[in-house]
Design a protein around this motif. Structure first.
Motif, PDB file in Angstrom:
ATOM      1  N   UNK A  27      -8.176   4.753  17.269  1.00  0.00           N
ATOM      2  CA  UNK A  27      -6.894   4.405  16.673  1.00  0.00           C
ATOM      3  C   UNK A  27      -6.689   2.900  16.726  1.00  0.00           C
ATOM      4  N   UNK A  28      -6.277   2.333  15.601  1.00  0.00           N
ATOM      5  CA  UNK A  28      -5.930   0.913  15.530  1.00  0.00           C
ATOM      6  C   UNK A  28      -4.469   0.767  15.128  1.00  0.00           C
ATOM      7  N   UNK A  29      -3.754  -0.099  15.796  1.00  0.00           N
ATOM      8  CA  UNK A  29      -2.426  -0.460  15.331  1.00  0.00           C
ATOM      9  C   UNK A  29      -2.581  -1.288  14.059  1.00  0.00           C
ATOM     10  N   UNK A  30      -1.495  -1.405  13.303  1.00  0.00           N
ATOM     11  CA  UNK A  30      -1.562  -2.269  12.132  1.00  0.00           C
ATOM     12  C   UNK A  30      -1.786  -3.726  12.547  1.00  0.00           C
ATOM     13  N   UNK A  31      -1.346  -4.088  13.738  1.00  0.00           N
ATOM     14  CA  UNK A  31      -1.588  -5.450  14.233  1.00  0.00           C
ATOM     15  C   UNK A  31      -3.067  -5.717  14.494  1.00  0.00           C
ATOM     16  N   UNK A  32      -3.848  -4.658  14.645  1.00  0.00           N
ATOM     17  CA  UNK A  32      -5.302  -4.807  14.744  1.00  0.00           C
ATOM     18  C   UNK A  32      -5.968  -4.589  13.392  1.00  0.00           C
ATOM     19  N   UNK A  33      -5.550  -3.548  12.683  1.00  0.00           N
ATOM     20  CA  UNK A  33      -6.232  -3.147  11.448  1.00  0.00           C
ATOM     21  C   UNK A  33      -6.073  -4.182  10.336  1.00  0.00           C
ATOM     22  N   UNK A  34      -4.873  -4.737  10.203  1.00  0.00           N
ATOM     23  CA  UNK A  34      -4.639  -5.696   9.113  1.00  0.00           C
ATOM     24  C   UNK A  34      -5.450  -6.980   9.298  1.00  0.00           C
ATOM     25  N   UNK A  35      -5.444  -7.605  10.479  1.00  0.00           N
ATOM     26  CA  UNK A  35      -6.299  -8.781  10.656  1.00  0.00           C
ATOM     27  C   UNK A  35      -7.782  -8.465  10.516  1.00  0.00           C
ATOM     28  N   UNK A  63       0.863  -1.190   0.000  1.00  0.00           N
ATOM     29  CA  UNK A  63       0.000   0.000   0.000  1.00  0.00           C
ATOM     30  C   UNK A  63       0.889   1.225   0.000  1.00  0.00           C
ATOM     31  N   UNK A  64       0.588   2.172  -0.863  1.00  0.00           N
ATOM     32  CA  UNK A  64       1.226   3.473  -0.835  1.00  0.00           C
ATOM     33  C   UNK A  64       0.149   4.513  -0.571  1.00  0.00           C
ATOM     34  N   UNK A  65       0.312   5.211   0.547  1.00  0.00           N
ATOM     35  CA  UNK A  65      -0.657   6.213   0.962  1.00  0.00           C
ATOM     36  C   UNK A  65       0.118   7.367   1.600  1.00  0.00           C
ATOM     37  N   UNK A  66      -0.586   8.272   2.235  1.00  0.00           N
ATOM     38  CA  UNK A  66       0.065   9.398   2.891  1.00  0.00           C
ATOM     39  C   UNK A  66      -0.502   9.609   4.280  1.00  0.00           C
ATOM     40  N   UNK A 113       3.206  -4.772   7.804  1.00  0.00           N
ATOM     41  CA  UNK A 113       4.375  -4.128   8.388  1.00  0.00           C
ATOM     42  C   UNK A 113       4.599  -2.795   7.700  1.00  0.00           C
ATOM     43  N   UNK A 114       5.124  -1.847   8.476  1.00  0.00           N
ATOM     44  CA  UNK A 114       5.396  -0.509   7.966  1.00  0.00           C
ATOM     45  C   UNK A 114       6.372   0.159   8.916  1.00  0.00           C
ATOM     46  N   UNK A 115       6.714   1.376   8.594  1.00  0.00           N
ATOM     47  CA  UNK A 115       7.563   2.162   9.480  1.00  0.00           C
ATOM     48  C   UNK A 115       6.945   2.182  10.877  1.00  0.00           C
ATOM     49  N   UNK A 116       7.788   2.063  11.883  1.00  0.00           N
ATOM     50  CA  UNK A 116       7.320   1.997  13.266  1.00  0.00           C
ATOM     51  C   UNK A 116       6.390   3.155  13.591  1.00  0.00           C
ATOM     52  N   UNK A 145       3.604   7.020   3.071  1.00  0.00           N
ATOM     53  CA  UNK A 145       3.637   5.824   3.908  1.00  0.00           C
ATOM     54  C   UNK A 145       3.601   4.601   2.997  1.00  0.00           C
ATOM     55  N   UNK A 146       4.382   3.599   3.348  1.00  0.00           N
ATOM     56  CA  UNK A 146       4.437   2.363   2.567  1.00  0.00           C
ATOM     57  C   UNK A 146       4.181   1.203   3.516  1.00  0.00           C
ATOM     58  N   UNK A 147       3.193   0.392   3.196  1.00  0.00           N
ATOM     59  CA  UNK A 147       2.783  -0.719   4.066  1.00  0.00           C
ATOM     60  C   UNK A 147       2.835  -2.009   3.260  1.00  0.00           C
ATOM     61  N   UNK A 148       3.422  -3.026   3.850  1.00  0.00           N
ATOM     62  CA  UNK A 148       3.496  -4.335   3.207  1.00  0.00           C
ATOM     63  C   UNK A 148       2.475  -5.249   3.874  1.00  0.00           C
ATOM     64  N   UNK A 149       1.602  -5.839   3.087  1.00  0.00           N
ATOM     65  CA  UNK A 149       0.534  -6.699   3.609  1.00  0.00           C
ATOM     66  C   UNK A 149       0.831  -8.147   3.247  1.00  0.00           C
ATOM     67  N   UNK A 150       0.887  -9.009   4.251  1.00  0.00           N
ATOM     68  CA  UNK A 150       1.147 -10.423   4.009  1.00  0.00           C
ATOM     69  C   UNK A 150      -0.118 -11.188   3.679  1.00  0.00           C
ATOM     70  N   UNK A 151       0.041 -12.372   3.113  1.00  0.00           N
ATOM     71  CA  UNK A 151      -1.109 -13.209   2.783  1.00  0.00           C
ATOM     72  C   UNK A 151      -1.820 -13.692   4.041  1.00  0.00           C
ATOM     73  N   UNK A 152      -1.091 -13.632   5.172  1.00  0.00           N
ATOM     74  CA  UNK A 152      -1.631 -14.177   6.414  1.00  0.00           C
ATOM     75  C   UNK A 152      -2.399 -13.149   7.239  1.00  0.00           C
ATOM     76  N   UNK A 153      -2.623 -11.956   6.687  1.00  0.00           N
ATOM     77  CA  UNK A 153      -3.346 -10.954   7.450  1.00  0.00           C
ATOM     78  C   UNK A 153      -2.448 -10.057   8.272  1.00  0.00           C
ATOM     79  N   UNK A 154      -1.144 -10.161   8.065  1.00  0.00           N
ATOM     80  CA  UNK A 154      -0.212  -9.299   8.775  1.00  0.00           C
ATOM     81  C   UNK A 154       0.088  -8.069   7.930  1.00  0.00           C
TER      82      UNK A 154
END
Lengths: 152, 71
Positions: B24-32, A107-110, A129-132, A118-127
């Protein structure tokens, strides 16, 4: 299942097939042609789906604006998944595009505050990850989502 | 439903817009949440979540009960 419900299912399958195979949300005309049915029949099905909150229509129309999580028009939420690029109407939908395709994605958003990318990587498993510190914020309480879905 | 770089940026937005009740949702909440919500959207037998199913999902992800209340 009633005849009407059966037909609505056929319409949803045609919409899904268009998204998967062509990477495009179909128009009513596209669906009518794909099913070999008259346009008014498809229009009525679309109207029932709008009432059931299956998708968000274009203003003043029964045509699809967003078959969530997929949006017809370019937006600030760009998703790459399943070998194609997509648009989503919001952050939640953007996170939903890869799983809807059974794929991983990016995902590329702002930032909604400072507009930094902002750049977000979405896994097939529902996870994801992005910048902290990256997070999703929702302004409207859940029971009011469909009061004004475009604002939500 | 917007992304933010940090809680500070999310708070600045709330103050600027007056939407102080935003959640507010963390990505650990929002993604699942998004995964569970949309994984079957293109399936032939897809249907909307019932209110009960949705509330159970929200509870599983430990979302704010009042904000995510549907009834």
């Amino acid at each position: 299942m009633t005849e009407r419900a059966d037909f609505d299912r056929e319409v949803r399958v045609a919409i899904a097939r268009s998204i998967r195979e062509r990477g495009a949300i179909p128009t009513m005309h596209d669906v009518a042609r794909a099913l070999g049915r008259e346009a008014p029949d498809v229009d009525a099905s679309f109207a029932r789906m709008i009432e059931g909150h299956v998708f968000i229509p274009r203003e003043g129309s029964h045509e699809i604006h967003a078959y969530d999580p997929f949006c017809t028009d370019p937006t600030a939420f760009r998703v790459s998944a399943g070998g194609r690029d997509w648009s989503a109407i919001c952050g939640w939908d953007a996170l939903g595009v890869p799983p809807a395709l059974g794929a991983s994605g990016t995902i590329d958003a702002r930032c909604g505050d400072c507009d930094e990318p902002l750049h977000i990587v979405v896994g097939r498993d529902g996870s994801a990850t992005a910048e902290s510190g990256t997070l999703l914020q929702i302004g409207v309480p859940a029971r009011e989502f469909w009061t004004n879905i475009r604002f939500t | 439903m917007l992304f933010f770089r940090s809680e500070e940026h999310a708070r600045t937005w709330r103050e600027r817009t007056g939407m102080t009740g935003a959640n507010v949702l963390s990505l650990d909440q929002a993604a699942p949440l998004a995964h569970a919500w949309y994984a079957r959207k293109l399936a032939p037998d897809w249907r909307r979540h019932t209110v009960e199913e949705a509330e159970a999902l929200f509870a599983t992800l430990r979302l704010d009960r009042e904000f995510w209340r549907l009834r």
